[in-house]
Design a protein around this motif. Structure first.
Motif, PDB file in Angstrom:
ATOM      1  N   ARG A 243       0.784  -1.257  -0.011  1.00 25.22           N
ATOM      2  CA  ARG A 243       0.174  -0.037   0.190  1.00 25.22           C
ATOM      3  C   ARG A 243       0.768   1.262  -0.059  1.00 25.22           C
ATOM      4  O   ARG A 243       0.613   2.224  -0.950  1.00 25.22           O
ATOM      5  CB  ARG A 243      -0.921  -0.120   1.283  1.00 25.22           C
ATOM      6  CG  ARG A 243      -1.994   1.034   1.361  1.00 25.22           C
ATOM      7  CD  ARG A 243      -2.839   0.861   2.457  1.00 25.22           C
ATOM      8  NE  ARG A 243      -3.289  -0.548   2.499  1.00 25.22           N
ATOM      9  CZ  ARG A 243      -4.311  -1.111   1.827  1.00 25.22           C
ATOM     10  NH1 ARG A 243      -4.995  -0.359   0.961  1.00 25.22           N
ATOM     11  NH2 ARG A 243      -4.814  -2.311   2.158  1.00 25.22           N
ATOM     12  N   PRO A 244       1.744   1.502   0.905  1.00 24.78           N
ATOM     13  CA  PRO A 244       2.639   2.602   0.783  1.00 24.78           C
ATOM     14  C   PRO A 244       3.246   2.762  -0.540  1.00 24.78           C
ATOM     15  O   PRO A 244       3.302   4.031  -0.994  1.00 24.78           O
ATOM     16  CB  PRO A 244       3.979   2.234   2.036  1.00 24.78           C
ATOM     17  CG  PRO A 244       3.000   1.415   2.835  1.00 24.78           C
ATOM     18  CD  PRO A 244       2.276   0.479   2.119  1.00 24.78           C
ATOM     19  N   THR A 245       3.843   1.831  -1.048  1.00 20.25           N
ATOM     20  CA  THR A 245       4.344   1.883  -2.433  1.00 20.25           C
ATOM     21  C   THR A 245       3.374   2.556  -3.548  1.00 20.25           C
ATOM     22  O   THR A 245       3.506   3.233  -4.411  1.00 20.25           O
ATOM     23  CB  THR A 245       5.210   0.916  -2.834  1.00 20.25           C
ATOM     24  OG1 THR A 245       6.255   0.417  -1.854  1.00 20.25           O
ATOM     25  CG2 THR A 245       5.717   0.818  -4.321  1.00 20.25           C
ATOM     26  N   VAL A 246       2.183   2.106  -3.202  1.00 18.34           N
ATOM     27  CA  VAL A 246       1.063   2.427  -4.345  1.00 18.34           C
ATOM     28  C   VAL A 246       0.817   3.881  -4.086  1.00 18.34           C
ATOM     29  O   VAL A 246       0.872   4.449  -5.126  1.00 18.34           O
ATOM     30  CB  VAL A 246      -0.141   1.696  -4.082  1.00 18.34           C
ATOM     31  CG1 VAL A 246      -1.556   2.294  -4.836  1.00 18.34           C
ATOM     32  CG2 VAL A 246      -0.062   0.068  -4.600  1.00 18.34           C
ATOM     33  N   TYR A 247       0.810   4.201  -2.870  1.00 13.86           N
ATOM     34  CA  TYR A 247       0.393   5.764  -2.536  1.00 13.86           C
ATOM     35  C   TYR A 247       1.655   6.301  -3.094  1.00 13.86           C
ATOM     36  O   TYR A 247       1.569   7.617  -3.716  1.00 13.86           O
ATOM     37  CB  TYR A 247       0.365   6.092  -1.165  1.00 13.86           C
ATOM     38  CG  TYR A 247      -1.144   5.808  -0.619  1.00 13.86           C
ATOM     39  CD1 TYR A 247      -2.029   6.770  -1.093  1.00 13.86           C
ATOM     40  CD2 TYR A 247      -1.307   4.537   0.209  1.00 13.86           C
ATOM     41  CE1 TYR A 247      -3.393   6.458  -0.591  1.00 13.86           C
ATOM     42  CE2 TYR A 247      -2.687   4.437   0.489  1.00 13.86           C
ATOM     43  CZ  TYR A 247      -3.777   5.236   0.113  1.00 13.86           C
ATOM     44  OH  TYR A 247      -4.975   4.958   0.440  1.00 13.86           O
TER      45      TYR A 247
END
Lengths: 166, 166
Positions: free
Chosen positions: B69-73
């Motif tokens: 998730r952090p990487t997607v953001y």
DNA sequence: ATTTATGCAAATCCTTTGCAAATCT
DNA sequence: AGATTTGCAAAGGATTTGCATAAAT
């Protein structure tokens, strides 16, 4: 800006508080101290504000008349329901402004200083209606925000613009 | 809708991924597996989506190519910066859509089913520019959203509309 | 070999909710 | 009295951040 309001203001019979009391009664809700405090404070000026600002402004204006954050959020929702306030989302937080007795308008939003400048355009509303008609869409309103840099911020230093947001 | 895109599409030389790689290099950033996965997935279709949907779609499409998730953001922000995606706020979450190679447009938003319908209007852009000029405001873009009920939702049952939001 | 990116867990920010005590009608 | 509200503390949802490890140049 405020002159424009006076001129274009819609016919209004009741004060915001009276109108809100009417709304509350029609729903079997009560006219409490805090709801009164909030409405009075909100309609004392016609600037844009968010829940947080309202909480602290009310508190610092008169430490006796304090209102909790949950109550502010609850009352703001009621004011929107009652048609007294209009809500819009700016980045991560909700911003409110007068709706009752004020003409429809849209905003220029400075991404540098976060200032909101109001403007009115009948054409925008017409376009929205025309487009909606084409799509058999029933319109309940619209939000138009023009993003950019206000003249004050365009001068000083380099416009390290924020490319995200809104 | 997609036909319109084909016809009006701006001249584009590079694929989204190529353009992104160019952007990354120009910033001394690296072309990683996950950035590639994300760009490919995002530009495989041109629907609107939010971070959460992207995370789960990528994961379920191929359990091997999972992205956190952090990487997607983080990557979505870069894609916005790079001009590949456009971000807009809907209620409490951010929604993304293609920007690179797609014509400017605005949306009809059904408050019932949350559907987004795209439409194009040169007039809107012209109005924004005219208003900005009057206020010596430097425009970087705009967001117009027409709120209401789509034809599909207008029929079935009573339109218990949500009066808050956006 | 260096430096940047990732993923995890935890932290933030804004807003909402459960609940007992306080306040309206 | 009886019902609705309030404020507190805690929960929630979306997004971000610190940091050790993994991956890219």
């Amino acid at each position: 800006m405020s002159e424009t309001f006076e001129l274009e203001a819609v016919e209004v019979n009741l004060s915001p508080l009276e109108r809100f009391e009417e709304f509350l009664q029609s729903r079997g809700k009560r006219v409490t101290q805090q709801r009164r405090i909030i409405v009075e404070h909100v309609f004392a000026g016609h600037e844009h504000f968010d829940a947080d600002a309202l909480v602290s402004q009310v508190q610092q204006q008169d430490p006796h008349r304090r209102v909790s954050r949950p109550t502010v959020y609850r009352t703001l929702s009621e004011l929107v329901e009652a048609g007294l306030l209009r809500k819009m989302t700016l980045g991560s937080r909700s911003v409110y402004e007068h709706d009752y007795g004020y003409p429809q308008h849209d905003h220029l939003y400075c991404q540098q200083c976060e200032k909101l400048i109001e403007f009115h355009s009948d054409e925008v509303r017409e376009i929205c209606e025309a487009v909606a008609r084409q799509h058999q869409f029933r319109v309940s309103g619209h939000r138009l925000i023009v993003l950019g840099t206000c003249p004050d911020c365009a001068r000083p230093r380099r416009p390290k613009r924020r490319l995200d947001l809104v």
